[in-house]
Every structure is written in structure tokens, then in C-alpha cells.
Design a protein around this motif. Sequence first.
Motif, PDB file in Angstrom:
ATOM      1  N   PHE A   1       2.343   3.189  -1.984  1.00 47.53           N
ATOM      2  CA  PHE A   1       2.317   4.192  -3.302  1.00 47.53           C
ATOM      3  C   PHE A   1       1.429   4.975  -2.859  1.00 47.53           C
ATOM      4  CE2 PHE A   1       5.437   1.830  -5.844  1.00 47.53           C
ATOM      5  CZ  PHE A   1       5.891   2.766  -6.489  1.00 47.53           C
ATOM      6  N   ASP A   2       0.293   4.613  -1.880  1.00 43.87           N
ATOM      7  CA  ASP A   2      -1.014   5.343  -1.528  1.00 43.87           C
ATOM      8  C   ASP A   2      -0.431   6.385  -0.988  1.00 43.87           C
ATOM      9  OD1 ASP A   2      -3.259   2.617  -0.953  1.00 43.87           O
ATOM     10  OD2 ASP A   2      -2.252   3.322  -2.927  1.00 43.87           O
TER      11      ASP A   2
ATOM     12  N   LYS B   1      -7.151   0.385  -5.476  1.00 45.83           N
ATOM     13  CA  LYS B   1      -6.643   1.684  -5.451  1.00 45.83           C
ATOM     14  C   LYS B   1      -5.259   1.910  -5.524  1.00 45.83           C
ATOM     15  CE  LYS B   1     -10.291   2.875  -2.037  1.00 45.83           C
ATOM     16  NZ  LYS B   1     -10.707   3.321  -0.533  1.00 45.83           N
ATOM     17  N   SER B   2      -4.498   1.110  -5.080  1.00 47.38           N
ATOM     18  CA  SER B   2      -2.882   1.067  -5.580  1.00 47.38           C
ATOM     19  C   SER B   2      -2.659   1.254  -6.988  1.00 47.38           C
ATOM     20  CB  SER B   2      -2.153  -0.165  -4.727  1.00 47.38           C
ATOM     21  OG  SER B   2      -2.370  -0.396  -3.245  1.00 47.38           O
TER      22      SER B   2
ATOM     23  N   ARG C   1      -3.899   4.733  -8.267  1.00 49.79           N
ATOM     24  CA  ARG C   1      -2.782   5.856  -7.654  1.00 49.79           C
ATOM     25  C   ARG C   1      -1.600   5.807  -8.301  1.00 49.79           C
ATOM     26  NH1 ARG C   1      -5.280   5.306  -1.405  1.00 49.79           N
ATOM     27  NH2 ARG C   1      -7.599   6.001  -2.039  1.00 49.79           N
ATOM     28  N   ARG C   2      -1.009   4.601  -8.360  1.00 47.53           N
ATOM     29  CA  ARG C   2       0.484   4.579  -9.001  1.00 47.53           C
ATOM     30  C   ARG C   2       0.378   4.721 -10.554  1.00 47.53           C
ATOM     31  NH1 ARG C   2       3.394  -1.492  -7.856  1.00 47.53           N
ATOM     32  NH2 ARG C   2       1.844  -0.705  -6.061  1.00 47.53           N
TER      33      ARG C   2
ATOM     34  N   GLY D   1      -8.347  -2.451  -1.903  1.00 45.96           N
ATOM     35  CA  GLY D   1      -6.946  -1.900  -1.611  1.00 45.96           C
ATOM     36  C   GLY D   1      -6.177  -1.767  -2.781  1.00 45.96           C
TER      37      GLY D   1
ATOM     38  N   SER E   1       2.863   8.156  -0.831  1.00 43.26           N
ATOM     39  CA  SER E   1       3.946   8.571  -1.132  1.00 43.26           C
ATOM     40  C   SER E   1       3.702   9.039  -3.070  1.00 43.26           C
ATOM     41  CB  SER E   1       5.313   7.781  -1.173  1.00 43.26           C
ATOM     42  OG  SER E   1       4.949   6.620  -2.097  1.00 43.26           O
TER      43      SER E   1
ATOM     44  N   ILE F   1       0.328   8.670 -10.843  1.00 44.08           N
ATOM     45  CA  ILE F   1       1.620   9.236 -10.447  1.00 44.08           C
ATOM     46  C   ILE F   1       2.651   9.077 -11.548  1.00 44.08           C
ATOM     47  CG2 ILE F   1       3.542   8.862  -9.055  1.00 44.08           C
ATOM     48  CD1 ILE F   1       1.856   8.062  -6.479  1.00 44.08           C
TER      49      ILE F   1
ATOM     50  N   ASP G   1       0.649  -1.256  -0.023  1.00 41.31           N
ATOM     51  CA  ASP G   1       0.126  -0.003  -0.061  1.00 41.31           C
ATOM     52  C   ASP G   1       0.977   1.182   0.032  1.00 41.31           C
ATOM     53  OD1 ASP G   1      -2.807   0.874   1.880  1.00 41.31           O
ATOM     54  OD2 ASP G   1      -2.772   0.705  -0.272  1.00 41.31           O
TER      55      ASP G   1
END
Lengths: 232, 185
Positions: A5-6, B169-170, B173-174, B166, A8, B177, A3
Amino acid sequence: MSDTFDHSGMPEDERLAAEYALGVLAGAERAEAAQRVARETSFAALVAQWEARLAPWAGEIDEVAPPPQVWDRIASALPAPAPSRPGLWQSLTLWRGLTFATAALATACIAALIYVGSALRQQPLVASIDGGGHRHFVATVDPTRDAIAVMPAAFSADATRVPELWLIPPDGKPRPVGLLSADRAITLTLPPALAALAKDNAVLAVSLEPPGGSPTGAPTGPVIASGKLTNL
Amino acid sequence: MDLDANRSLIAAALARIPGGDRAALQTVYRLTSAKLFGVCLRILGERAEAEDVLQEVFVTVWRKAADFDAARASPMTWLIAITRNRAIDRLRAARNSRRMEPIDAASDIADAAPIADSALENTQENARLHGCLGELAEREQTALRAAFFDGNTYEELAARMSVPLGTMKSWIRRAMIKLKACLER
């Protein structure tokens, strides 16, 4: 799946802005983000940046013409023009203003009568936009709708530049009308100032411009074709 | 289709709307409604719903045109964002997204690639976005596509790709980025 990366790589607000712009939030989280867009300019700016990053993707979505009744429903859903507020009737400024306004209204009425009179006599105008021995486009101006329809004829597309239409009235200064397409008819609305110039003997010209059109408001690329507007 | 083909015309018409110019709103409608209706249909899947949302979008444009700043944003970006938000709100109100069929990580990548040989005009922004999407892992691309084009939530994406919430979401989000870093290179 880790988790890490969530938490940072992207500050909390920006992560939320990205998630809102992408549309993956639901329920209270989405509602809260929407409220922050309305209240906080810095958060709204982060969301706008992500919307700009993702928007080019919509280029992949096919265009579908909506049925005509959708515009009718929009037009009837718009608020009626604002009525004058009570209390203004006591305003001295209002009465002073009205004196001027009445004179202006009389002038406008005369102008409108002249305009309507001429509009009744207005005929569609056409132009064959030619260059290098070829007919590139055919244009028709509908003065009753202040619209110009432009149909490609022998125009062949350029890989890096787009055709832009210009209206050149007798003063010789080109006015931008809009971008054309190599493979389909384009109808452009003429704003009043341009419509007033789209008369018999005005010239239409097509230049090749960078995608998005001339950045300067005047032709920057080669003018490849032109033609005079004439009454049908 | 070059999304910014009529950028200056649309921006000029938007600028006239705050003064109460209905013809200006109609000009924006003529220039953009086919693309925006396509976006509504893609997310909502039903014509009647898409028509309702398109109407909401243009009433919103009428009220909020003064918020649009041509110096800072492209008019199509602004209009597409309003349209996607309205369509997604409608989808959420119906409680479930229409597109819920299972997808696996590589299934949509075949659809993701052919931008270059489609009828779309490959603008610079479009090419850059696609280049950067191509650098993501397949599962990340698939999840982002389903979010953007189908309007799925995190929970729906997790269910469609059969991974825990979860994890989804990772991934997203990754991917965001990496996408941002690539677009800013």
C-alpha cells in the motif's frame, strides 16, 4: 505486514503532503517537506488539502483561555512600524506627495480633535433585544474599546441555525456584527466603520442563520428579536 | 464548538493585517486564541511551552497573513495548521514527545467516539470526518488519533503500539488513502 500500500493508491508527493500535514515526519524528512511547502505551490496546495481534511478534528479540543500576558508579549514582539527609507528625501514625488499629505494631515488632526472630544463624552450604550414577549439577549457597547458584549437571556438554541447579530443604523441597512452564542456571553470587536454607526437609536437585531453565518452579508433567516441602543 | 462560527469576522480581520493593522491581529487573537491555545496545550502538555508557541503562532500570522486566501481556505483551518506545525516543531526540538505511554489498538477508540454527545457543535465537516474515521480499522484510528492529538512521529507511534516501524507506516498510509477516498465520496 505487506508494504504494497505504501507505493500504490496515492502518488509520492501526495503521500508526503499527507504525512507532513498529519505531523508524523521527523528530522530531515520534516525539514525538507517544510521547505517544499515554502518553495513549491503545487506541493503547498496538496498539504493545504490535507490540512483542511484533518482540521475539523480540532473541534474536539477544549478551548483554554491563554493568560493575558501572552497578548502583551505578542504585541511587543511585533516589528515597529516601518521607518521611511533613506534616499526618499531626494525624491521629487515624495515632496509633491508631502504637499498633499500636509494638507491631509491638518484635516485629519481636526477630525481627530473632534473625535477625541466626542469620545471623552461617550457613555456605554445598552440594548435589550426582545421578540415574541421575551428578552432574548442583552447587549452593551463600550465606545472606548469599540467592542460589543452580548449576553444571552431567554434565547433558546435552534438545532440547525445560529443566532447572528445585526446593527441597523438610521439608513435601515443591516450590517453584520457577528455570531452569538445561546449559552455564553460573546464580545465582538467593532471595526471602525461599524463602531461609528453603533450610536444612540441604532437598532440591534438577531436573525437565525445557517452555521457560519449569513452567506450573503444580509439576514437570510427570520429576525427573531430586536432592540434599540440607548445611552445608560 | 463550531470551528467556523466566526469565519467571516476572522477572514475580514486577517485581510487587514498585511496593511500593518495591529488591532486586526488583536481581533483575530480574541476570536481564536482559546482554541489555538487548547491545541498547543494538547500537543505540548505544558503551559509555559504552550504560551511560547501561541506567541510564535501570532507573530507568524502577523508576518504571513498576506498568504491567507479566504477564497480557498477556511481561516480556522489555516490557523490550526500553523499552530499544529509550530507546536510539533517545538516538540521535535525537545527530541521526545511527552505522550509516549503504550497504547493498544482499541484503547483510544472509547475516547474517539463521543463526539456526538459532547458539547461540540456537530458541523457538517466534523460529522463527515468522524463518519470516515469510523470506517477505518481500530488500529488505524488509534494511530491517526495519536499522531494528530499527541504530535507523535512514525517511530514514536510504532513504539507506543509495539509494532515494527514499517507496519506503522503501512497502517498510517493506508488509513490516509481510505480517509481521502471516503471524504471525496
